[in-house]
Scaffold this active site. Structure first.
Site, PDB file in Angstrom:
ATOM      1  N   THR A 234       0.851  -1.206   0.000  1.00 31.83           N
ATOM      2  CA  THR A 234       0.000   0.000   0.000  1.00 31.83           C
ATOM      3  C   THR A 234       0.886   1.255   0.000  1.00 31.83           C
ATOM      4  OG1 THR A 234      -0.101  -0.160   2.415  1.00 31.83           O
ATOM      5  CG2 THR A 234      -2.010  -0.990   1.201  1.00 31.83           C
ATOM      6  N   ARG A 236       4.128   2.547  -2.449  1.00 30.48           N
ATOM      7  CA  ARG A 236       4.223   3.052  -3.820  1.00 30.48           C
ATOM      8  C   ARG A 236       4.587   1.860  -4.710  1.00 30.48           C
ATOM      9  NH1 ARG A 236       1.701   6.686  -2.385  1.00 30.48           N
ATOM     10  NH2 ARG A 236       2.122   8.924  -2.514  1.00 30.48           N
ATOM     11  N   GLU A 265       1.226   3.310 -12.580  1.00 26.51           N
ATOM     12  CA  GLU A 265      -0.207   3.613 -12.451  1.00 26.51           C
ATOM     13  C   GLU A 265      -0.675   4.571 -13.540  1.00 26.51           C
ATOM     14  OE1 GLU A 265      -1.350   4.875  -8.491  1.00 26.51           O
ATOM     15  OE2 GLU A 265      -0.213   3.229  -7.633  1.00 26.51           O
ATOM     16  N   HIS A 283      -5.476   2.277  -5.770  1.00 22.07           N
ATOM     17  CA  HIS A 283      -4.824   3.304  -4.933  1.00 22.07           C
ATOM     18  C   HIS A 283      -5.868   4.031  -4.067  1.00 22.07           C
ATOM     19  CE1 HIS A 283      -0.926   5.896  -4.741  1.00 22.07           C
ATOM     20  NE2 HIS A 283      -1.539   5.850  -3.564  1.00 22.07           N
TER      21      HIS A 283
HETATM   22  C1  DGY Z   1      -0.531   9.157  -0.007  1.00 19.38           C
HETATM   23  O1  DGY Z   1      -1.062  10.072   0.645  1.00 19.38           O
HETATM   24  O2  DGY Z   1       0.655   9.165  -0.278  1.00 19.38           O
HETATM   25  C2  DGY Z   1      -1.413   8.038  -0.410  1.00 19.38           C
HETATM   26  O3  DGY Z   1      -0.772   7.194  -1.296  1.00 19.38           O
HETATM   27  C3  DGY Z   1      -2.704   8.579  -0.991  1.00 19.38           C
HETATM   28  O4  DGY Z   1      -3.610   7.532  -0.999  1.00 19.38           O
END
Ligand code: DGY
Length: 322
Positions: A234, A236, A265, A283
């Site tokens: 979750t 990058r 992406e 995302h």
């Molecule tokens: C961030 O704030 O970096 C998250 O990836 C957004 O969902």
């Protein structure tokens, strides 16, 4: 003073800004092109941008008056921070306010991939459910299993806390520094990346994207994982070598992966969407009303501080103030 917002975000922050400044919000319901970013930034005092906007020297120099770049995200790899620092422009992010949302999503993905929720849903909707079966869609367990955390920032720690306290998981973690308080709190063990890869049943990735973390999880690291282990990302996309991951998943070298972020992406690596042993979300880990409202508020707060002649409370390049 003038503010440019590159896309509609929750009104919370926009209305704070409108009370003080002339605010232009892009009406295009998509990420802007470089040309559009430059045109929008021209003549503005502040830029409120998204993680989908690539902010480089050209964009930063589009306005001679530019005083602050407020990113509507906690990650800021979309911004050339060095270039901004050269121009003495503070770059700000939105830390803290999305920790729970992203951590909850990582836990949901972990539960979902292991208990095969998406696959099961597809199975039932396809009319394949003929009644209870002893061997139908068997999945993994959590209690006393090991969760490896790569990157022990706010989000990584929150995931570890939830899965340790709620699901009885043992915790291994890798970070650039040890955190003794965290180790005591969840009985966590500090480990190298290699040890995390080898000894975990679930691995959740929470490092920021930096030159040193690009492909932190590559073919070599995937080969170290247990055949029964799951990878959750979750953070990058480019932190994981997505092509290598597709190969590993195809060969059943690991049990599965759950991804909220992708290397290029919104494109996916060839074959990824065809696999059953993956869960893919667009995302949306921070996509709760509360988190997105707060992100909007924090971005506005940073702009207001700078345009009022104060230091940005969430500058990621505080060295510009020295
Ligand atoms: C961030 O704030 O970096 C998250 O990836 C957004 O969902």
């Amino acid at each position: 003073m003038k503010v440019f917002v590159t896309r509609q975000i929750p009104e919370t922050g926009i209305s704070m800004l409108r009370k003080k400044y002339s605010v232009t919000v892009s009406k295009k319901n998509r990420a802007l092109t470089k040309k559009e970013l430059i045109a929008g930034t021209k003549g503005k005092d502040a830029l409120l941008c998204l993680l989908t906007d690539k902010i480089d020297m050209r964009v930063l120099k589009a306005s001679k008056k530019l005083k602050v770049v407020a990113n509507y995200a906690v990650g800021f790899d979309n911004i050339d921070v060095k270039a901004a620092s050269k121009l003495k422009i503070p770059v700000t992010n939105t830390p803290g306010v999305l920790t729970d949302a992203v951590a909850d999503h990582a836990c949901a993905l972990m539960l979902g991939i292991s208990r095969r929720i998406a696959e099961s849903d597809k199975f039932v909707r396809a009319g394949k459910y003929r009644g209870w079966e002893p061997m139908l869609l068997l999945g993994g367990d959590f209690r006393n299993k090991t969760l490896g955390i790569l990157g022990l920032g706010r989000i990584g720690s929150a995931v570890a806390e939830s899965m340790h306290r709620g699901f009885g998981m043992k915790i291994l973690y890798y970070d650039i520094k040890k955190n003794m308080q965290f180790e005591r709190s969840v009985k966590a063990k500090f480990s190298s990346v290699q040890q995390v890869m080898k000894n975990s049943d679930y691995i959740s990735v929470h490092v920021p994207l930096l030159p040193a973390t690009r492909h932190l999880v590559g073919a070599k690291e995937l080969r170290m994982m247990k055949k029964s282990a799951y990878l959750i990302n979750t953070s990058r996309g480019p932190v994981v070598d997505e092509k290598a991951l597709v190969k590993a998943l195809r060969k059943k070298q690991i049990a599965g992966a759950a991804l909220d972020v992708f290397e290029k992406e919104p494109k996916l690596s060839a074959g990824l969407a065809k696999l059953d042993n993956v869960i893919l979300t667009p995302h949306t880990a921070s996509a709760t009303n509360a988190a997105r409202n707060e992100m909007s508020r924090i971005a506005a707060k940073n702009i207001i501080a700078v345009l009022s002649g104060k230091k940005a409370p969430n500058a990621v390049n505080p060295e510009i103030y020295q």
